[in-house]
Design an enzyme around this catalytic site. Sequence first.
Site, PDB file in Angstrom:
ATOM      1  N   SER A 175       1.799   8.616  59.558  1.00 35.28           N
ATOM      2  CA  SER A 175       3.004   9.242  58.986  1.00 35.28           C
ATOM      3  C   SER A 175       3.903   9.799  60.084  1.00 35.28           C
ATOM      4  O   SER A 175       5.131   9.645  60.043  1.00 35.28           O
ATOM      5  CB  SER A 175       2.601  10.394  58.058  1.00 35.28           C
ATOM      6  OG  SER A 175       1.874   9.905  56.967  1.00 35.28           O
TER       7      SER A 175
ATOM      8  N   GLN B 132       6.525  10.481  50.201  1.00 35.66           N
ATOM      9  CA  GLN B 132       7.450   9.383  50.481  1.00 35.66           C
ATOM     10  C   GLN B 132       8.753   9.568  49.708  1.00 35.66           C
ATOM     11  O   GLN B 132       9.835   9.330  50.249  1.00 35.66           O
ATOM     12  CB  GLN B 132       6.798   8.045  50.139  1.00 35.66           C
ATOM     13  CG  GLN B 132       5.636   7.726  51.074  1.00 35.66           C
ATOM     14  CD  GLN B 132       4.989   6.386  50.795  1.00 35.66           C
ATOM     15  OE1 GLN B 132       5.321   5.707  49.824  1.00 35.66           O
ATOM     16  NE2 GLN B 132       4.057   5.998  51.649  1.00 35.66           N
TER      17      GLN B 132
ATOM     18  N   ASP C 202      -4.965   9.868  50.649  1.00 31.99           N
ATOM     19  CA  ASP C 202      -5.370   8.606  51.287  1.00 31.99           C
ATOM     20  C   ASP C 202      -6.870   8.538  51.566  1.00 31.99           C
ATOM     21  O   ASP C 202      -7.368   7.506  52.022  1.00 31.99           O
ATOM     22  CB  ASP C 202      -4.617   8.420  52.603  1.00 31.99           C
ATOM     23  CG  ASP C 202      -3.137   8.136  52.358  1.00 31.99           C
ATOM     24  OD1 ASP C 202      -2.792   7.671  51.259  1.00 31.99           O
ATOM     25  OD2 ASP C 202      -2.333   8.393  53.278  1.00 31.99           O
TER      26      ASP C 202
END
Length: 444
Positions: free
Chosen positions: A30, A177, A323
Amino acid sequence: MSEKKSQSQTFRLTPGGRLRGRFRVPGDKSVSHRSIMLGSLAEGETRISGFLEGADALATLAAFRAMGVKISGPDAGRVRIEGVGMRGLQAPTGALDLGNSGTSMRLLCGLLAGQSFDSILTGDTSLSSRPMRRVTEPLATMGALIHATEAGTAPLLVHGGQSLHGIRYDMPVASAQVKSCLLLAGLYAAGETWVREPAPTRDHTERMLEGFGYPVLRDGGWVGVEGGHGLQATDIDVPGDISSAAFFIVGACIAEDSEVILEHVGINPTRTGVLDILSLMGADIEIRNRREVGGEPVADLRVKSSHLRGIRIPERLVPLAIDEFPVLFVAAACASGTTILTGAEELRVKESDRIAVMADGLRTLGIDAEPTPDGMVINGGRLQGGAVQSLGDHRIAMAFSMAALRASGDIDIGDCNNVSTSFPDFPRLARESGLGIHVEQSPE
Ligand code: S3P
């Protein structure tokens, strides 16, 4: 003309073993994406170290090169960017292919909505089936003009030359996001753009904007930006990715006689749900040498073999470990008792449907795993060998690799090529630390 045949990778794992060693996992995915984006739009030269040389972050890098930004590297994690300023990007000559990378597509969609030129965003089969309305709809209310397929998926045609204006947007899903996409569009919008998340998500965009000198507004649960300010180049030291570290953390917990020290891991509190969940399960994890690099907290993590027990995972931790569930499911399979996950329907729209694919694989390996619409119920048990599919999902391939540490037979994992999207060196690092892993190439 010779046709280039693509190879499909299978990971073959021999059972058992222990994990040992002191090492550093690759840079945070990220943070790597965002360093290219903001470095490109800054005034001056940005120098990055610890950049993740995985296919996803490289797709972002290639996209900015295609828009005229001079970027040198990556060379052993070092990248130099000659920033072009907020209005310096040029129209790419072709479509921007973002491969498997949802972060590239969703963040770029916001950033490109504010440019003067048109752009086309494409991706692989997995990315082309992931939901994009979550970004195109709020962007449209800002004045953006974006065409998607009828299903709301890529390819996306982003029409430039629109005048964007700020909005206040209450996000229906907890997604960094979506938040980041709207904040990046907000840099180009008239007035202020504000978002509120239903639960906290990773805040790397906000931190990095501030690191580049861009004012970030906060008000209660809302975060915002005012359009029209500039970014000043800076140096970025990318921490190790806790999402990559997670495989070794779980591996060391479930394998006998194991101890690993993972150096320089990012422990941003919006990312450490995996540590909280494992601690609730009884994991022996010590956080050492806490420090800060470039606005992000990092530490060394020492992890030892642990007796894990099943828990009901608190829903507030879900976005903070979003994740890490593939490997947390493996931890649950090795724990005594039942682990229950709820409130995690987002897992169904990741690189694969991670609830379905993990439940299928765990069942193949002899574990009682019951998928539910928004999570899973897993009864800890004995892992046996078998052939499982990762369906091209990098995190599933690495999670099942760790399962071998506790399996009674060989595990074969199909379709592992995409491990290189986030952790290109995984097989070598895993082998060196004690996993019996072999990579087999076969024509697709
Ligand atoms: C990411 C946000 C998360 C995460 C992804 C990276 C980011 O996605 O799953 O791997 O860099 O902003 P969502 O925001 O869609 O949950």
